[in-house]
Design a protein around this motif. Structure first.
Motif, PDB file in Angstrom:
ATOM      1  N   VAL A  24       0.838  -1.206   0.000  1.00  0.00           N
ATOM      2  CA  VAL A  24       0.000   0.000   0.000  1.00  0.00           C
ATOM      3  C   VAL A  24       0.867   1.248   0.000  1.00  0.00           C
ATOM      4  CG1 VAL A  24      -1.592   1.346   1.423  1.00  0.00           C
ATOM      5  CG2 VAL A  24      -2.021  -1.074   1.026  1.00  0.00           C
ATOM      6  N   ARG A  25       1.920   1.248   0.808  1.00  0.00           N
ATOM      7  CA  ARG A  25       2.768   2.446   0.912  1.00  0.00           C
ATOM      8  C   ARG A  25       3.515   2.730  -0.385  1.00  0.00           C
ATOM      9  NH1 ARG A  25       5.252   1.022   6.900  1.00  0.00           N
ATOM     10  NH2 ARG A  25       3.600   2.019   8.151  1.00  0.00           N
ATOM     11  N   GLY A  26       3.636   1.722  -1.240  1.00  0.00           N
ATOM     12  CA  GLY A  26       4.329   1.935  -2.509  1.00  0.00           C
ATOM     13  C   GLY A  26       3.427   2.386  -3.637  1.00  0.00           C
ATOM     14  N   LEU A  27       2.118   2.549  -3.373  1.00  0.00           N
ATOM     15  CA  LEU A  27       1.168   2.967  -4.408  1.00  0.00           C
ATOM     16  C   LEU A  27       1.136   4.486  -4.527  1.00  0.00           C
ATOM     17  CD1 LEU A  27      -1.803   0.583  -3.476  1.00  0.00           C
ATOM     18  CD2 LEU A  27      -0.161   0.271  -5.336  1.00  0.00           C
ATOM     19  N   SER A  28       0.594   4.952  -5.627  1.00  0.00           N
ATOM     20  CA  SER A  28       0.357   6.382  -5.785  1.00  0.00           C
ATOM     21  C   SER A  28      -0.987   6.740  -5.178  1.00  0.00           C
ATOM     22  CB  SER A  28       0.369   6.755  -7.269  1.00  0.00           C
ATOM     23  OG  SER A  28      -0.612   6.009  -7.975  1.00  0.00           O
ATOM     24  N   GLY A  29      -1.157   7.992  -4.788  1.00  0.00           N
ATOM     25  CA  GLY A  29      -2.383   8.426  -4.149  1.00  0.00           C
ATOM     26  C   GLY A  29      -3.556   8.483  -5.115  1.00  0.00           C
ATOM     27  N   THR A  30      -4.747   8.195  -4.611  1.00  0.00           N
ATOM     28  CA  THR A  30      -5.957   8.277  -5.413  1.00  0.00           C
ATOM     29  C   THR A  30      -7.151   8.354  -4.477  1.00  0.00           C
ATOM     30  OG1 THR A  30      -7.317   7.202  -7.109  1.00  0.00           O
ATOM     31  CG2 THR A  30      -6.183   5.779  -5.556  1.00  0.00           C
ATOM     32  N   SER A  31      -8.252   8.938  -4.953  1.00  0.00           N
ATOM     33  CA  SER A  31      -9.478   9.001  -4.159  1.00  0.00           C
ATOM     34  C   SER A  31     -10.465   7.919  -4.579  1.00  0.00           C
ATOM     35  CB  SER A  31     -10.134  10.385  -4.318  1.00  0.00           C
ATOM     36  OG  SER A  31     -10.437  10.637  -5.685  1.00  0.00           O
ATOM     37  N   ASP A  32     -10.162   7.175  -5.636  1.00  0.00           N
ATOM     38  CA  ASP A  32     -11.045   6.098  -6.076  1.00  0.00           C
ATOM     39  C   ASP A  32     -10.646   4.806  -5.374  1.00  0.00           C
ATOM     40  OD1 ASP A  32     -13.101   4.970  -7.386  1.00  0.00           O
ATOM     41  OD2 ASP A  32     -12.140   4.843  -9.350  1.00  0.00           O
ATOM     42  N   LEU A  33     -11.562   3.838  -5.373  1.00  0.00           N
ATOM     43  CA  LEU A  33     -11.303   2.555  -4.725  1.00  0.00           C
ATOM     44  C   LEU A  33     -10.440   1.702  -5.645  1.00  0.00           C
ATOM     45  CD1 LEU A  33     -11.880   0.773  -2.233  1.00  0.00           C
ATOM     46  CD2 LEU A  33     -13.851  -0.138  -3.461  1.00  0.00           C
ATOM     47  N   ARG A  34      -9.190   1.473  -5.221  1.00  0.00           N
ATOM     48  CA  ARG A  34      -8.250   0.709  -6.028  1.00  0.00           C
ATOM     49  C   ARG A  34      -8.286  -0.777  -5.691  1.00  0.00           C
ATOM     50  NH1 ARG A  34      -3.119   3.502  -5.463  1.00  0.00           N
ATOM     51  NH2 ARG A  34      -3.082   4.123  -7.634  1.00  0.00           N
ATOM     52  N   ALA A  35      -8.483  -1.106  -4.420  1.00  0.00           N
ATOM     53  CA  ALA A  35      -8.537  -2.504  -3.964  1.00  0.00           C
ATOM     54  C   ALA A  35      -9.315  -2.536  -2.663  1.00  0.00           C
ATOM     55  CB  ALA A  35      -7.140  -3.082  -3.778  1.00  0.00           C
ATOM     56  N   LEU A  36      -9.882  -3.699  -2.367  1.00  0.00           N
ATOM     57  CA  LEU A  36     -10.677  -3.866  -1.149  1.00  0.00           C
ATOM     58  C   LEU A  36     -10.116  -5.035  -0.359  1.00  0.00           C
ATOM     59  CD1 LEU A  36     -13.217  -2.795   0.337  1.00  0.00           C
ATOM     60  CD2 LEU A  36     -14.524  -4.583  -0.822  1.00  0.00           C
ATOM     61  N   VAL A  37      -9.872  -4.805   0.919  1.00  0.00           N
ATOM     62  CA  VAL A  37      -9.401  -5.836   1.846  1.00  0.00           C
ATOM     63  C   VAL A  37     -10.552  -6.168   2.783  1.00  0.00           C
ATOM     64  CG1 VAL A  37      -7.716  -6.444   3.616  1.00  0.00           C
ATOM     65  CG2 VAL A  37      -7.039  -4.989   1.698  1.00  0.00           C
ATOM     66  N   VAL A  38     -10.930  -7.418   2.847  1.00  0.00           N
ATOM     67  CA  VAL A  38     -12.064  -7.859   3.660  1.00  0.00           C
ATOM     68  C   VAL A  38     -11.562  -8.861   4.694  1.00  0.00           C
ATOM     69  CG1 VAL A  38     -14.290  -9.041   3.648  1.00  0.00           C
ATOM     70  CG2 VAL A  38     -13.702  -7.492   1.787  1.00  0.00           C
ATOM     71  N   PHE A  39     -11.871  -8.584   5.954  1.00  0.00           N
ATOM     72  CA  PHE A  39     -11.460  -9.463   7.059  1.00  0.00           C
ATOM     73  C   PHE A  39     -12.715  -9.832   7.836  1.00  0.00           C
ATOM     74  CE2 PHE A  39      -7.949  -9.988  10.523  1.00  0.00           C
ATOM     75  CZ  PHE A  39      -8.405 -11.272  10.755  1.00  0.00           C
ATOM     76  N   ASP A  40     -13.198 -11.049   7.615  1.00  0.00           N
ATOM     77  CA  ASP A  40     -14.375 -11.533   8.334  1.00  0.00           C
ATOM     78  C   ASP A  40     -13.942 -12.201   9.637  1.00  0.00           C
ATOM     79  OD1 ASP A  40     -16.995 -12.065   8.883  1.00  0.00           O
ATOM     80  OD2 ASP A  40     -17.147 -13.819   7.597  1.00  0.00           O
ATOM     81  N   GLU A  41     -14.732 -11.979  10.695  1.00  0.00           N
ATOM     82  CA  GLU A  41     -14.440 -12.526  12.026  1.00  0.00           C
ATOM     83  C   GLU A  41     -13.098 -12.011  12.535  1.00  0.00           C
ATOM     84  OE1 GLU A  41     -16.681 -13.850  13.637  1.00  0.00           O
ATOM     85  OE2 GLU A  41     -18.092 -14.512  12.100  1.00  0.00           O
ATOM     86  N   VAL A  42     -13.028 -10.699  12.752  1.00  0.00           N
ATOM     87  CA  VAL A  42     -11.776 -10.053  13.162  1.00  0.00           C
ATOM     88  C   VAL A  42     -11.554 -10.145  14.673  1.00  0.00           C
ATOM     89  CG1 VAL A  42     -12.727  -7.739  13.543  1.00  0.00           C
ATOM     90  CG2 VAL A  42     -10.386  -7.976  12.698  1.00  0.00           C
ATOM     91  N   PHE A  43     -12.470 -10.814  15.384  1.00  0.00           N
ATOM     92  CA  PHE A  43     -12.334 -10.949  16.837  1.00  0.00           C
ATOM     93  C   PHE A  43     -10.980 -11.560  17.200  1.00  0.00           C
ATOM     94  CE2 PHE A  43     -12.666 -14.339  20.122  1.00  0.00           C
ATOM     95  CZ  PHE A  43     -12.612 -13.520  21.225  1.00  0.00           C
ATOM     96  N   GLY A  44     -10.272 -10.889  18.131  1.00  0.00           N
ATOM     97  CA  GLY A  44      -8.989 -11.377  18.604  1.00  0.00           C
ATOM     98  C   GLY A  44      -7.802 -10.852  17.831  1.00  0.00           C
ATOM     99  N   PHE A  45      -8.029 -10.248  16.680  1.00  0.00           N
ATOM    100  CA  PHE A  45      -6.928  -9.760  15.851  1.00  0.00           C
ATOM    101  C   PHE A  45      -6.746  -8.239  15.963  1.00  0.00           C
ATOM    102  CE2 PHE A  45      -8.472 -13.650  13.943  1.00  0.00           C
ATOM    103  CZ  PHE A  45      -7.303 -14.370  13.756  1.00  0.00           C
ATOM    104  N   LEU A  46      -7.750  -7.537  16.513  1.00  0.00           N
ATOM    105  CA  LEU A  46      -7.660  -6.091  16.720  1.00  0.00           C
ATOM    106  C   LEU A  46      -8.286  -5.763  18.075  1.00  0.00           C
ATOM    107  CD1 LEU A  46      -6.772  -3.449  15.309  1.00  0.00           C
ATOM    108  CD2 LEU A  46      -9.083  -3.237  14.416  1.00  0.00           C
ATOM    109  N   PRO A  47      -7.725  -6.313  19.163  1.00  0.00           N
ATOM    110  CA  PRO A  47      -8.342  -6.160  20.478  1.00  0.00           C
ATOM    111  C   PRO A  47      -8.064  -4.787  21.083  1.00  0.00           C
ATOM    112  CG  PRO A  47      -6.320  -7.395  20.665  1.00  0.00           C
ATOM    113  CD  PRO A  47      -6.519  -7.145  19.193  1.00  0.00           C
ATOM    114  N   PRO A  48      -8.832  -4.410  22.107  1.00  0.00           N
ATOM    115  CA  PRO A  48      -8.579  -3.138  22.789  1.00  0.00           C
ATOM    116  C   PRO A  48      -7.255  -3.154  23.541  1.00  0.00           C
ATOM    117  CG  PRO A  48     -10.772  -4.021  23.326  1.00  0.00           C
ATOM    118  CD  PRO A  48     -10.007  -5.113  22.645  1.00  0.00           C
ATOM    119  N   HIS A  49      -6.808  -1.959  23.919  1.00  0.00           N
ATOM    120  CA  HIS A  49      -5.609  -1.811  24.743  1.00  0.00           C
ATOM    121  C   HIS A  49      -5.825  -2.539  26.069  1.00  0.00           C
ATOM    122  CE1 HIS A  49      -2.004   0.201  26.245  1.00  0.00           C
ATOM    123  NE2 HIS A  49      -2.676   0.435  27.363  1.00  0.00           N
TER     124      HIS A  49
END
Length: 885
Positions: A319-344
């Motif tokens: 992602v950091r190597g891409l050029s900037g754009t306001s259109d949707l270039r790609a979509l990342v979907v993460f189903d059942e994210v429980f446990g992978f982005l927990p609170p502090h």
């Protein structure tokens, strides 16, 4: 050109008509997902269906999609049947489930096909739309750690130097750290990058190589561990930081992992290259849109965290190597994210790159959609910046309050909706209906009903079905050409066992290279203990004098592996010229000693086992000695009540000093070995030191020690419930057993709660009854005494003293009445509080069975030295083509 809007279903105002009259098409502009999306909803709310519809719309609009699958649902995207016919559904129907309902698979398939046709028709779609989606997408189903789908070379960042070291040093170092953590996790070492000495040392060694544009694979790291090319780590000398004996122990463990066949699945397959995965593919009908599913449903929790942390680091670097754009270039979907982005303060390996993606990816046109059914376990400070929220039905008050909090944090309010009204709305939502909050729309909040998915939402896909799906979307690879010249095929089939720290690995023993003759690359120079009877192939008849000798297929490292089901015409190693050996840089092997025609006697106490001879004349092969030991490891954990037995038949080639070559230990199937040799076979001599009893005993002990170091077992346990997975018990069955145990425990504890509160409730009831009686008595006394007017008249008749005494009695009775009223009120309030506390504890206990699965973890069992026993030791004779003696 801007991407077309996503048609997700129908929408209506929050206060609008719930029927069709108040509905209108719900079209979500694609660029709204650049600011990311969140989907939450309890089981049965239609959350996964909405995620699938979002994925389908992105693919129909030409937006590449990367999906992370934790539960096994997202491969349903591949169930796209262009004709929507029963014949397409039927192969995927479970016959046993249909039989339980008293129906045939054909009947079930016909019902599903009709339902999907009718459902799509209600959404204005049909078979043509399904066919268009199937033709448009280029699906891949990646399964790191297993070959059930398309395997992923998760350690490719170690073995292939990356340009990130020049472009984004931080991202390169994070990717390296994740790879090393996974490596250490696989050998049972501490994978923490900050606290693990193993991790720190390997990171120094690997980074030194990668910065110099050299590979830092496991073989190279083993060499550096044996002879470190650095003098110090931090302020300490390398020997002081990590003693040589400890480095040697770590090297042995890593070498065992390198030799393990199960580790090979982590080192083969598609490189971990997100840019290549999401690059548009050209097809005969135009460009195809990548639909990449990374499934980790088969991995345990720690492996999932490490693999996905590595994946998200690579994704962030891309992602950091891409050029900037306001259109949707790609979509990342993460189903059942429980446990992978927990609170502090929880900080798993996936949290940092996910947070960075949510903060930075929008500037590069990459949207992230996260879905979960348990919003209590997400870091809402990170998700509060999401521009689009899709909230399905939430049952518990805590979940609804957390979502309202997150929505309020998105823009300072919930779009003009009162918090109480929003909570009530979320509680009453029907399936497939969502409260939508999109900061880019006016009005920003409304209700939406999702359309029918083009894919058949069948449910979780098993590992075996994953293989069927992959074969359905990928043509089988072309069969290898057996007449092709011998080439080094390590670039195609990397074999972690091909290399070794020992320099002898560059010049392998010409007698033996592998025990397993079932390799995909047969080789006549290699010993084979595959005992299956050979089936001569008439197509492999010996060539005539003028015919060229056919070449055997080539295996890893340029070796030629013997498969006893086929018969090479002549032993190729014997025909290799001295000049060819010199060109290859290998020393000329000494001629083998003349072989005997009778098997040498086995050492005392040893059995003799024989591989079936290859399909060749007796003078064309001979037997080579290996040592084999049948070992039984007893794996126990007294605290958990776990007792497992693991039996293995291990074999290793014998070195000239009579010791087994432990770097080439293999597992055998004892039921496939013969107890007598082939007629007319010749035998190589046994190593002379093996005649000594001490040497033979040492060989057996060495295999026992190898078993002690390598045998382990992963068992699912629930420490709070004191349960452990039985041997052979599926994880789903163990989870169900945990839920049942939690339900029994909850019921018992509920009885204890009721029993604990019952005396207090009874005492308060008695207090209320007594206070009520005193109140009635005081009320009667007050009523019997004269009031103020009556006291004045009494004074006129009976005198002032009598009136004063009557007034005093009235005041005392009034005070007594007030005290009784206050006691009654306080006791009644205390009883209500006690009932509320009891109800809260009972409600919390009702959640125990629902959350029982969260307490399941993986326990790695290893045997103690005394828990490994040797059932028998055998002299295992491997058959090899060696030419006339």
């Amino acid at each position: 050109m801007p991407t077309r809007p996503f048609t997700l279903g129908r929408s209506r105002p929050l206060s609008g008509d719930p029927g069709a009259a108040g509905a209108r098409p719900f079209e979500l502009p694609a660029h709204h997902l650049v600011t990311h999306g969140v989907v939450v909803g309890m089981t049965g709310s239609g959350k996964t269906g909405l995620v699938m519809v979002l994925v389908e719309e992105a693919l129909r609009s030409g937006v590449p999609v990367l999906m992370v699958d934790v539960k096994g649902d997202l491969p349903n995207l591949l169930f796209t049947f262009p004709e929507l016919s029963a014949a397409e559904f039927e192969p995927w129907i479970d016959p046993s489930a249909a039989a339980r309902d008293g129906r045939s698979t054909a009947d079930v398939a016909e019902g599903l096909a009709a339902r999907w046709r009718d459902g799509l028709a209600s959404s204005g779609l049909g078979p043509g739309d399904v066919a268009a989606l199937r033709a448009r997408m280029a699906p891949r189903l990646l399964t790191p750690g297993t070959t059930a789908g398309e395997p992923v070379h998760v350690l490719s960042s170690l073995e292939a130097p990356s340009s990130l070291w020049d472009e984004d040093e931080e991202a390169a170092r994070e990717a390296l750290s994740a790879s090393l953590s996974l490596l250490l996790r696989l050998v049972g070492r501490d994978p923490d990058p900050a606290r693990s000495r193993e991790h720190v040392l390997l990171a120094h060694l690997a980074e030194r190589r990668l910065r110099a544009r050299r590979a830092a694979g496991l073989e190279e790291l083993l060499a550096d561990l044996a002879d470190p090319p650095i003098a110090a780590v931090g302020a300490l000398g390398v020997d002081e930081f990590f003693a040589p004996k400890e480095r040697q122990a770590l090297a042995r463990e890593l070498n065992t992992l390198l030799a393990s066949p199960t580790f090979a699945t982590w080192r083969k397959g598609a490189p971990l290259d997100v840019a290549a995965w999401l690059a548009p593919q050209e097809g005969s009908g135009g460009g195809k849109t990548p639909a990449v599913i990374v499934s980790v449903a088969h991995l345990d929790d720690d492996e999932r965290l490490l693999v996905l942390g590595l994946l998200f680091d690579q994704l962030l670097s891309w992602v950091r190597g891409l050029s900037g754009t306001s259109d949707l270039r790609a979509l990342v979907v993460f189903d059942e994210v429980f446990g992978f982005l927990p609170p502090h303060p929880a900080n798993p390996p996936t949290k940092r790159p996910l947070l960075a993606l949510l903060k930075q990816a929008r500037a590069f046109g990459v949207g992230v959609v996260l879905a979960t059914q348990n919003p209590m376990d997400l870091d809402y400070k990170a998700l509060s910046n999401a521009g689009a929220w899709f909230v399905g039905r939430l049952q518990t008050d805590a979940d609804r309050e957390r979502v309202v909090e997150g929505l309020s944090g998105a823009d300072g309010g919930a779009g003009g909706v009162e918090a109480a009204a929003l909570s009530a709305t979320l509680k009453a939502l029907p399936p497939r209906t969502f409260f939508v909050r999109d900061v880019h729309m006016q009005p920003p909040s409304f209700l939406a009903e999702t359309r029918f998915s083009l894919s058949w939402l069948r449910g979780p896909v098993t590992r075996r079905e994953v293989g069927r799906l992959v074969r359905s979307i990928s043509p089988p690879p072309p069969a290898p050409d057996p007449t092709r010249d011998s080439l080094d095929s390590r670039s195609v089939h990397p074999d972690p066992r091909a290399d070794s720290l020992d320099s002898r690995s560059k010049h392998p023993d010409p007698r033996v290279d592998s025990l397993d003759s079932r390799s995909k690359h047969p080789d006549p120079r290699v010993d084979s203990l595959d005992p299956r009877p050979a089936s001569p192939d008439p197509r492999c008849a010996s060539p005539g004098p003028g015919s060229p000798a056919p070449r055997a297929p080539v295996g890893p490292g340029g070796t030629v592996v013997l498969d006893p089901r086929h018969t090479p015409a002549a032993p190729l190693p014997a025909r290799r010229s001295a000049a060819a050996r010199a060109d290859a840089g290998a020393p000329a092997p000494a001629p083998p000693p003349r072989a005997a025609t009778a098997p040498p006697p086995a050492p005392d106490g040893w059995r003799s086992l024989y591989a079936h001879a290859p399909a060749a004349a007796p003078e064309g092969f001979r037997y080579i000695p290996w040592v084999a030991a049948s070992v039984i490891a007893h794996l126990r954990d007294a605290k958990l009540g776990v007792a497992l037995n693991r039996s293995q038949l291990l074999a290793a080639p014998l070195l000239p000093d009579g010791k087994p070559d432990l770097s080439r230990v293999a597992r055998l199937d004892a039921s496939l070995l013969a107890t007598s040799p082939a007629a007319g076979a010749r035998f190589a001599e046994l190593p002379a030191p093996l005649a000594k009893r001490a040497t033979a005993q040492a060989a057996a002990r060495a295999l026992r020690e190898h078993a002690y170091r390598t045998i382990d077992a992963a068992v699912a346990v629930h420490k709070e419930l004191g349960l452990a997975q039985d041997d052979g018990e599926p994880l789903e069955a163990f989870a169900a057993r945990c839920r049942a145990a939690a339900a029994r425990l909850a019921a018992a504890e509920q009885q204890q709660v009721v029993g604990r509160f019952a005396p207090k409730i009874a005492r308060l009831g008695e207090r209320i009854a007594a206070a009520k009686a005193r109140y009635g008595q005081a009320e009667a006394e007050v009523a019997a005494l004269p009031g103020a007017v009556g006291a004045a008249l009494l004074g006129l008749v009976a005198g002032r003293d009598t009136a004063r005494r009557a007034g005093t009695q009235r005041d005392k009775a009034a005070a007594k009445l007030e005290r009784a009223r206050q006691e009654w009120t306080e006791a009644d309030a205390a009883l209500r509080d006690l009932h509320a506390a009891q109800a809260a504890e009972l409600a919390a206990l009702e959640q125990l069975p629902l959350r029982a699965g969260e307490g399941i973890e993986t326990k790695r069992l290893v045997p103690r030295k005394n828990d490994v026993e040797v059932a028998f030791v055998a002299l295992a004779w491997a058959a090899t083509l060696a030419g006339p003696a």
